[in-house]
Design a protein around this motif. Structure first.
Motif, PDB file in Angstrom:
ATOM      1  N   THR A   1      63.147  55.224  90.621  1.00 57.00           N
ATOM      2  CA  THR A   1      64.122  54.470  90.585  1.00 57.00           C
ATOM      3  C   THR A   1      63.179  52.778  90.037  1.00 57.00           C
ATOM      4  O   THR A   1      63.963  51.979  89.690  1.00 57.00           O
ATOM      5  CB  THR A   1      65.126  54.435  91.904  1.00 57.00           C
ATOM      6  N   GLN A   2      62.746  52.725  91.316  1.00 56.45           N
ATOM      7  CA  GLN A   2      62.328  51.813  91.449  1.00 56.45           C
ATOM      8  C   GLN A   2      61.428  51.048  89.847  1.00 56.45           C
ATOM      9  O   GLN A   2      61.054  50.083  89.705  1.00 56.45           O
ATOM     10  CB  GLN A   2      61.031  51.597  92.888  1.00 56.45           C
ATOM     11  N   LEU A   3      60.467  52.492  89.628  1.00 58.47           N
ATOM     12  CA  LEU A   3      59.574  52.408  88.422  1.00 58.47           C
ATOM     13  C   LEU A   3      60.656  51.702  87.295  1.00 58.47           C
ATOM     14  O   LEU A   3      60.199  51.265  86.370  1.00 58.47           O
ATOM     15  CB  LEU A   3      59.107  53.744  88.008  1.00 58.47           C
TER      16      LEU A   3
ATOM     17  N   GLY B   1      71.939  50.096  68.297  1.00 62.07           N
ATOM     18  CA  GLY B   1      72.581  51.526  69.146  1.00 62.07           C
ATOM     19  C   GLY B   1      73.726  51.015  69.974  1.00 62.07           C
ATOM     20  O   GLY B   1      73.634  49.988  70.045  1.00 62.07           O
ATOM     21  N   TYR B   2      74.478  51.536  70.012  1.00 64.08           N
ATOM     22  CA  TYR B   2      75.959  51.068  70.741  1.00 64.08           C
ATOM     23  C   TYR B   2      74.993  51.516  72.609  1.00 64.08           C
ATOM     24  O   TYR B   2      74.693  53.095  72.551  1.00 64.08           O
ATOM     25  CB  TYR B   2      76.764  51.623  70.632  1.00 64.08           C
ATOM     26  N   GLY B   3      76.015  51.404  73.001  1.00 63.80           N
ATOM     27  CA  GLY B   3      75.803  51.760  74.715  1.00 63.80           C
ATOM     28  C   GLY B   3      75.187  53.139  74.429  1.00 63.80           C
ATOM     29  O   GLY B   3      73.797  53.303  76.185  1.00 63.80           O
ATOM     30  N   TYR B   4      76.489  53.874  74.766  1.00 65.94           N
ATOM     31  CA  TYR B   4      76.333  55.441  75.410  1.00 65.94           C
ATOM     32  C   TYR B   4      74.859  55.903  74.041  1.00 65.94           C
ATOM     33  O   TYR B   4      74.061  56.641  74.320  1.00 65.94           O
ATOM     34  CB  TYR B   4      77.479  55.933  75.406  1.00 65.94           C
TER      35      TYR B   4
ATOM     36  N   LEU C   1      67.450  56.921  75.946  1.00 66.73           N
ATOM     37  CA  LEU C   1      66.794  57.251  76.762  1.00 66.73           C
ATOM     38  C   LEU C   1      66.771  58.311  77.322  1.00 66.73           C
ATOM     39  O   LEU C   1      64.945  58.723  77.648  1.00 66.73           O
ATOM     40  CB  LEU C   1      67.082  55.784  77.890  1.00 66.73           C
ATOM     41  N   ARG C   2      67.340  59.427  77.713  1.00 67.34           N
ATOM     42  CA  ARG C   2      67.726  60.278  78.413  1.00 67.34           C
ATOM     43  C   ARG C   2      66.811  61.596  77.153  1.00 67.34           C
ATOM     44  O   ARG C   2      65.489  62.077  78.538  1.00 67.34           O
ATOM     45  CB  ARG C   2      68.979  60.317  78.604  1.00 67.34           C
ATOM     46  N   GLU C   3      66.653  61.366  76.536  1.00 70.19           N
ATOM     47  CA  GLU C   3      66.715  62.191  75.324  1.00 70.19           C
ATOM     48  C   GLU C   3      64.592  62.218  75.106  1.00 70.19           C
ATOM     49  O   GLU C   3      64.251  62.785  75.038  1.00 70.19           O
ATOM     50  CB  GLU C   3      66.808  62.512  74.003  1.00 70.19           C
ATOM     51  N   ALA C   4      64.230  61.110  75.850  1.00 70.65           N
ATOM     52  CA  ALA C   4      62.773  60.721  75.949  1.00 70.65           C
ATOM     53  C   ALA C   4      62.009  61.114  76.945  1.00 70.65           C
ATOM     54  O   ALA C   4      61.507  60.333  76.274  1.00 70.65           O
ATOM     55  CB  ALA C   4      63.214  58.708  75.879  1.00 70.65           C
ATOM     56  N   GLY C   5      63.127  61.276  77.725  1.00 68.63           N
ATOM     57  CA  GLY C   5      62.073  61.191  79.083  1.00 68.63           C
ATOM     58  C   GLY C   5      62.694  60.769  80.283  1.00 68.63           C
ATOM     59  O   GLY C   5      62.258  61.399  81.386  1.00 68.63           O
ATOM     60  N   LEU C   6      63.749  59.490  80.207  1.00 69.10           N
ATOM     61  CA  LEU C   6      64.248  58.887  80.861  1.00 69.10           C
ATOM     62  C   LEU C   6      65.662  59.918  81.734  1.00 69.10           C
ATOM     63  O   LEU C   6      66.459  59.173  81.691  1.00 69.10           O
ATOM     64  CB  LEU C   6      64.516  58.125  80.963  1.00 69.10           C
ATOM     65  N   GLU C   7      65.969  60.491  82.025  1.00 72.46           N
ATOM     66  CA  GLU C   7      66.803  61.405  82.758  1.00 72.46           C
ATOM     67  C   GLU C   7      67.483  60.799  83.961  1.00 72.46           C
ATOM     68  O   GLU C   7      68.536  60.994  83.401  1.00 72.46           O
ATOM     69  CB  GLU C   7      66.986  62.798  82.697  1.00 72.46           C
TER      70      GLU C   7
ATOM     71  N   ILE D   1      67.991  58.383  84.710  1.00 74.95           N
ATOM     72  CA  ILE D   1      68.388  56.646  84.546  1.00 74.95           C
ATOM     73  C   ILE D   1      70.043  56.560  84.693  1.00 74.95           C
ATOM     74  O   ILE D   1      70.953  57.425  83.626  1.00 74.95           O
ATOM     75  CB  ILE D   1      67.849  55.449  83.080  1.00 74.95           C
ATOM     76  N   GLY D   2      70.752  55.257  84.934  1.00 74.02           N
ATOM     77  CA  GLY D   2      71.683  55.616  84.973  1.00 74.02           C
ATOM     78  C   GLY D   2      72.545  54.644  83.746  1.00 74.02           C
ATOM     79  O   GLY D   2      72.098  54.061  83.447  1.00 74.02           O
ATOM     80  N   ASP D   3      73.738  55.052  84.188  1.00 74.52           N
ATOM     81  CA  ASP D   3      74.399  54.562  82.613  1.00 74.52           C
ATOM     82  C   ASP D   3      75.008  53.047  83.332  1.00 74.52           C
ATOM     83  O   ASP D   3      74.544  52.292  82.493  1.00 74.52           O
ATOM     84  CB  ASP D   3      76.226  54.827  83.076  1.00 74.52           C
ATOM     85  N   ALA D   4      74.960  52.816  84.594  1.00 75.38           N
ATOM     86  CA  ALA D   4      75.756  50.844  84.954  1.00 75.38           C
ATOM     87  C   ALA D   4      74.346  50.364  84.344  1.00 75.38           C
ATOM     88  O   ALA D   4      74.306  49.461  83.832  1.00 75.38           O
ATOM     89  CB  ALA D   4      76.010  50.895  86.329  1.00 75.38           C
ATOM     90  N   SER D   5      72.780  51.171  84.734  1.00 74.16           N
ATOM     91  CA  SER D   5      71.879  50.656  84.777  1.00 74.16           C
ATOM     92  C   SER D   5      71.154  49.538  83.243  1.00 74.16           C
ATOM     93  O   SER D   5      70.916  48.807  82.811  1.00 74.16           O
ATOM     94  CB  SER D   5      70.504  51.314  85.185  1.00 74.16           C
ATOM     95  N   VAL D   6      71.724  50.825  82.858  1.00 71.99           N
ATOM     96  CA  VAL D   6      71.551  50.743  80.766  1.00 71.99           C
ATOM     97  C   VAL D   6      71.958  48.989  80.050  1.00 71.99           C
ATOM     98  O   VAL D   6      72.109  48.630  79.450  1.00 71.99           O
ATOM     99  CB  VAL D   6      71.557  51.481  80.411  1.00 71.99           C
ATOM    100  N   TYR D   7      73.884  49.772  80.833  1.00 74.70           N
ATOM    101  CA  TYR D   7      74.569  48.644  80.195  1.00 74.70           C
ATOM    102  C   TYR D   7      74.540  47.822  80.382  1.00 74.70           C
ATOM    103  O   TYR D   7      74.561  46.352  80.051  1.00 74.70           O
ATOM    104  CB  TYR D   7      76.200  49.582  81.010  1.00 74.70           C
ATOM    105  N   GLY D   8      74.053  47.611  81.925  1.00 73.66           N
ATOM    106  CA  GLY D   8      73.917  46.115  83.162  1.00 73.66           C
ATOM    107  C   GLY D   8      71.806  45.736  81.926  1.00 73.66           C
ATOM    108  O   GLY D   8      72.081  44.205  81.789  1.00 73.66           O
TER     109      GLY D   8
END
Length: 110
Positions: free
Chosen positions: A4-6, A24-27, A33-39, A41-48
Protein backbone atom coordinates in the motif's frame (compact mmCIF):
# COMPACT_ATOMS: atom_id res chain seq x y z
CA UNK A 1 5.02 -7.02 2.60
CA UNK A 2 2.13 -4.59 2.40
CA UNK A 3 2.48 -2.76 -0.91
CA UNK A 4 0.00 0.00 0.00
CA UNK A 5 2.67 2.53 0.96
CA UNK A 6 4.82 1.65 -2.05
CA UNK A 7 1.85 2.17 -4.37
CA UNK A 8 1.11 5.59 -2.88
CA UNK A 9 4.62 6.68 -3.76
CA UNK A 10 4.51 5.57 -7.37
CA UNK A 11 0.86 5.79 -8.37
CA UNK A 12 1.27 9.14 -10.14
CA UNK A 13 4.09 7.70 -12.21
CA UNK A 14 2.14 4.51 -12.97
CA UNK A 15 -0.92 6.45 -14.15
CA UNK A 16 1.17 8.77 -16.32
CA UNK A 17 2.94 5.74 -17.82
CA UNK A 18 -0.35 4.01 -18.63
CA UNK A 19 -1.59 7.15 -20.39
CA UNK A 20 1.65 7.59 -22.36
CA UNK A 21 0.54 5.38 -25.25
CA UNK A 22 -3.23 5.67 -25.14
CA UNK A 23 -5.87 7.91 -23.56
CA UNK A 24 -8.26 6.23 -21.17
CA UNK A 25 -11.26 6.65 -18.90
CA UNK A 26 -11.16 5.86 -15.19
CA UNK A 27 -12.11 2.20 -15.19
CA UNK A 28 -10.00 1.51 -18.29
CA UNK A 29 -6.94 3.03 -16.60
CA UNK A 30 -7.62 0.99 -13.46
CA UNK A 31 -7.93 -2.19 -15.54
CA UNK A 32 -4.67 -1.48 -17.39
CA UNK A 33 -2.82 -0.86 -14.13
CA UNK A 34 -4.12 -4.13 -12.70
CA UNK A 35 -3.22 -6.04 -15.87
CA UNK A 36 0.29 -4.60 -15.60
CA UNK A 37 0.67 -6.19 -12.18
CA UNK A 38 -0.76 -3.66 -9.72
CA UNK A 39 -3.64 -5.93 -8.70
CA UNK A 40 -3.95 -4.44 -5.21
CA UNK A 41 -4.63 -0.91 -6.41
CA UNK A 42 -7.93 0.54 -5.20
CA UNK A 43 -10.52 2.22 -7.37
CA UNK A 44 -10.64 5.33 -5.18
CA UNK A 45 -6.86 5.69 -5.31
CA UNK A 46 -6.83 5.76 -9.10
CA UNK A 47 -9.78 8.15 -9.42
CA UNK A 48 -8.24 10.46 -6.82
CA UNK A 49 -4.92 10.37 -8.62
CA UNK A 50 -6.57 11.24 -11.93
CA UNK A 51 -8.32 14.23 -10.34
CA UNK A 52 -5.09 15.39 -8.70
CA UNK A 53 -3.01 15.04 -11.89
CA UNK A 54 -5.68 16.93 -13.83
CA UNK A 55 -5.76 19.71 -11.21
CA UNK A 56 -1.96 19.91 -11.39
CA UNK A 57 -2.20 20.59 -15.12
CA UNK A 58 -0.61 17.29 -16.21
CA UNK A 59 -3.69 15.83 -17.91
CA UNK A 60 -6.43 17.06 -20.18
CA UNK A 61 -9.90 15.56 -20.36
CA UNK A 62 -12.61 15.13 -22.94
CA UNK A 63 -16.00 13.44 -22.87
CA UNK A 64 -17.05 10.69 -25.24
CA UNK A 65 -20.82 10.13 -25.51
CA UNK A 66 -22.11 6.60 -25.18
CA UNK A 67 -25.33 5.21 -26.61
CA UNK A 68 -25.39 2.30 -24.17
CA UNK A 69 -24.52 4.00 -20.89
CA UNK A 70 -23.19 7.15 -19.30
CA UNK A 71 -20.73 9.36 -21.12
CA UNK A 72 -17.11 8.61 -20.36
CA UNK A 73 -14.51 11.17 -19.33
CA UNK A 74 -11.23 10.34 -21.02
CA UNK A 75 -7.86 11.47 -19.68
CA UNK A 76 -4.94 12.35 -21.89
CA UNK A 77 -1.34 13.33 -21.21
CA UNK A 78 -0.50 16.87 -22.23
CA UNK A 79 3.00 18.33 -22.72
CA UNK A 80 3.40 19.06 -19.01
CA UNK A 81 2.33 15.49 -18.19
CA UNK A 82 4.85 14.05 -20.64
CA UNK A 83 7.60 16.19 -19.11
CA UNK A 84 6.60 15.03 -15.63
CA UNK A 85 6.59 11.41 -16.79
CA UNK A 86 10.13 11.81 -18.13
CA UNK A 87 11.39 13.45 -14.92
CA UNK A 88 9.65 11.01 -12.61
CA UNK A 89 10.75 8.04 -14.71
CA UNK A 90 14.39 9.08 -14.42
CA UNK A 91 14.03 9.57 -10.68
CA UNK A 92 12.35 6.16 -10.30
CA UNK A 93 15.06 4.39 -12.31
CA UNK A 94 17.76 6.01 -10.20
CA UNK A 95 15.96 5.03 -6.99
CA UNK A 96 15.35 1.47 -8.21
CA UNK A 97 19.02 1.11 -9.18
CA UNK A 98 20.06 2.29 -5.72
CA UNK A 99 17.70 -0.19 -4.06
CA UNK A 100 18.93 -3.01 -6.31
CA UNK A 101 22.50 -2.18 -5.34
CA UNK A 102 21.65 -2.16 -1.66
CA UNK A 103 19.85 -5.48 -1.92
CA UNK A 104 22.56 -7.08 -4.06
CA UNK A 105 25.31 -5.91 -1.71
CA UNK A 106 23.58 -7.61 1.17
CA UNK A 107 22.71 -10.84 -0.59
CA UNK A 108 19.00 -10.05 -0.62
CA UNK A 109 18.39 -9.98 -4.36
CA UNK A 110 16.17 -12.63 -5.87
Amino acid sequence: MDTTQLLKGVLDLAVLAVLREEDGYGYDILRRLREAGLEEIGDASVYGTLRRLFAAGLLTTYVVPSETGPHRKYYSLNAAGRDQLTRSGKLWRSFATTMDTLLDDRGLAA
